[in-house]
Design a protein around this motif. Structure first.
Motif, PDB file in Angstrom:
ATOM      1  N   PRO A  26      40.338  32.591  34.628  1.00 46.47           N
ATOM      2  CA  PRO A  26      39.748  32.942  35.918  1.00 46.47           C
ATOM      3  C   PRO A  26      40.739  33.724  36.773  1.00 46.47           C
ATOM      4  O   PRO A  26      41.917  33.418  36.786  1.00 46.47           O
ATOM      5  N   ALA A  27      40.230  34.710  37.482  1.00 45.81           N
ATOM      6  CA  ALA A  27      41.086  35.558  38.313  1.00 45.81           C
ATOM      7  C   ALA A  27      41.246  34.949  39.693  1.00 45.81           C
ATOM      8  O   ALA A  27      40.822  35.493  40.686  1.00 45.81           O
ATOM      9  N   ARG A  28      41.846  33.780  39.731  1.00 46.52           N
ATOM     10  CA  ARG A  28      42.122  33.150  41.014  1.00 46.52           C
ATOM     11  C   ARG A  28      43.483  32.480  40.927  1.00 46.52           C
ATOM     12  O   ARG A  28      43.825  31.891  39.912  1.00 46.52           O
ATOM     13  N   PRO A  29      44.240  32.538  41.962  1.00 50.07           N
ATOM     14  CA  PRO A  29      45.598  31.973  41.949  1.00 50.07           C
ATOM     15  C   PRO A  29      45.637  30.536  42.464  1.00 50.07           C
ATOM     16  O   PRO A  29      45.908  30.294  43.623  1.00 50.07           O
ATOM     17  N   ASP A  30      45.327  29.558  41.609  1.00 47.05           N
ATOM     18  CA  ASP A  30      45.346  28.164  42.047  1.00 47.05           C
ATOM     19  C   ASP A  30      46.712  27.791  42.621  1.00 47.05           C
ATOM     20  O   ASP A  30      47.743  28.175  42.080  1.00 47.05           O
ATOM     21  N   CYS A  67      40.968  18.400  43.487  1.00 46.25           N
ATOM     22  CA  CYS A  67      39.781  19.264  43.551  1.00 46.25           C
ATOM     23  C   CYS A  67      40.121  20.712  43.197  1.00 46.25           C
ATOM     24  O   CYS A  67      40.903  21.354  43.887  1.00 46.25           O
ATOM     25  N   HIS A  68      39.505  21.224  42.120  1.00 48.69           N
ATOM     26  CA  HIS A  68      39.815  22.604  41.711  1.00 48.69           C
ATOM     27  C   HIS A  68      39.361  23.623  42.746  1.00 48.69           C
ATOM     28  O   HIS A  68      39.974  24.674  42.885  1.00 48.69           O
ATOM     29  N   ASP A  69      38.319  23.333  43.501  1.00 52.26           N
ATOM     30  CA  ASP A  69      37.899  24.262  44.553  1.00 52.26           C
ATOM     31  C   ASP A  69      38.914  24.278  45.695  1.00 52.26           C
ATOM     32  O   ASP A  69      39.190  25.333  46.268  1.00 52.26           O
ATOM     33  N   ALA A 147      36.098  27.936  44.270  1.00 49.77           N
ATOM     34  CA  ALA A 147      36.664  28.433  43.012  1.00 49.77           C
ATOM     35  C   ALA A 147      35.793  29.506  42.379  1.00 49.77           C
ATOM     36  O   ALA A 147      36.286  30.341  41.621  1.00 49.77           O
ATOM     37  N   SER A 148      34.520  29.515  42.682  1.00 52.46           N
ATOM     38  CA  SER A 148      33.638  30.518  42.083  1.00 52.46           C
ATOM     39  C   SER A 148      33.388  31.712  42.998  1.00 52.46           C
ATOM     40  O   SER A 148      32.685  32.643  42.630  1.00 52.46           O
ATOM     41  N   ARG A 149      33.980  31.712  44.179  1.00 48.44           N
ATOM     42  CA  ARG A 149      33.839  32.851  45.090  1.00 48.44           C
ATOM     43  C   ARG A 149      34.866  33.924  44.737  1.00 48.44           C
ATOM     44  O   ARG A 149      35.960  33.631  44.281  1.00 48.44           O
TER      45      ARG A 149
END
Length: 167
Positions: A26-30, A67-69, A147-149
């Motif tokens: 996923p292209a998100r920087p957790d 929470c991953h979000d 997380a899905s935005r």
């Protein structure tokens, strides 16, 4: 002849499997860790004091490390694009709410103070005026899908909630 055809088909299938491209992450920087505080109410009060002096709004993110979000949103907020927006328009406070859905909530008095009567998911995001008035209670709980935005969607909403003209 049939054996040769089967062998050729099998070899072709195995080759196709071996060259299948990897699925991108996923292209998100957790965020590595969701920032928490022992004195969440004091942190919010300090942010409100700074906002009153600067004319900024306060961005309160109610979430948790599990929470991953929450970690996805926190990760976006750590990127240069978002840190610039936050520095210009917001005082940011992270409030750890634990696992309120199971009855193991923390700092829920902070959420209730600003109009979130119950916390059904995380994260919730409340934007406050410098006077402490929430401006987005209608969308505060909608961040449970952070997380899905997309990066652009998150940025656009935070920009709109800042209620200041774009630079």
């Amino acid at each position: 002849m049939i054996r040769a055809a089967i062998a050729a088909s099998l070899a072709l299938a195995l080759t196709a499997c071996a060259t299948t491209p990897e699925v991108a992450a996923p292209a998100r920087p957790d965020a590595k860790s969701y920032a928490v505080s022992a004195n969440a109410m004091g942190d919010v009060d300090a942010a409100l004091t700074r906002a009153a002096a600067s004319g900024k709004r306060v961005l309160v993110v109610f979430g948790a490390n599990w929470c991953h979000d929450s970690t996805a949103l926190a990760g976006w907020l750590e990127t240069p694009r978002f840190t610039a927006l936050l520095a210009e328009r917001y005082e940011l406070v992270f409030v750890n709410v634990g696992l309120p859905q199971s009855g193991d909530g923390h700092n829920l008095d902070v959420a209730r103070r600003f109009g979130l009567a119950e916390m059904t998911g995380t994260p919730a995001l409340v934007v406050l005026t410098a006077e402490g008035k929430p401006v987005n209670l209608d969308t505060a709980a909608s961040w449970r899908n952070a997380a899905s935005r997309s990066e652009d969607a998150i940025f656009a909403e935070l920009l709109a909630l800042s209620d200041r003209p774009a630079a």
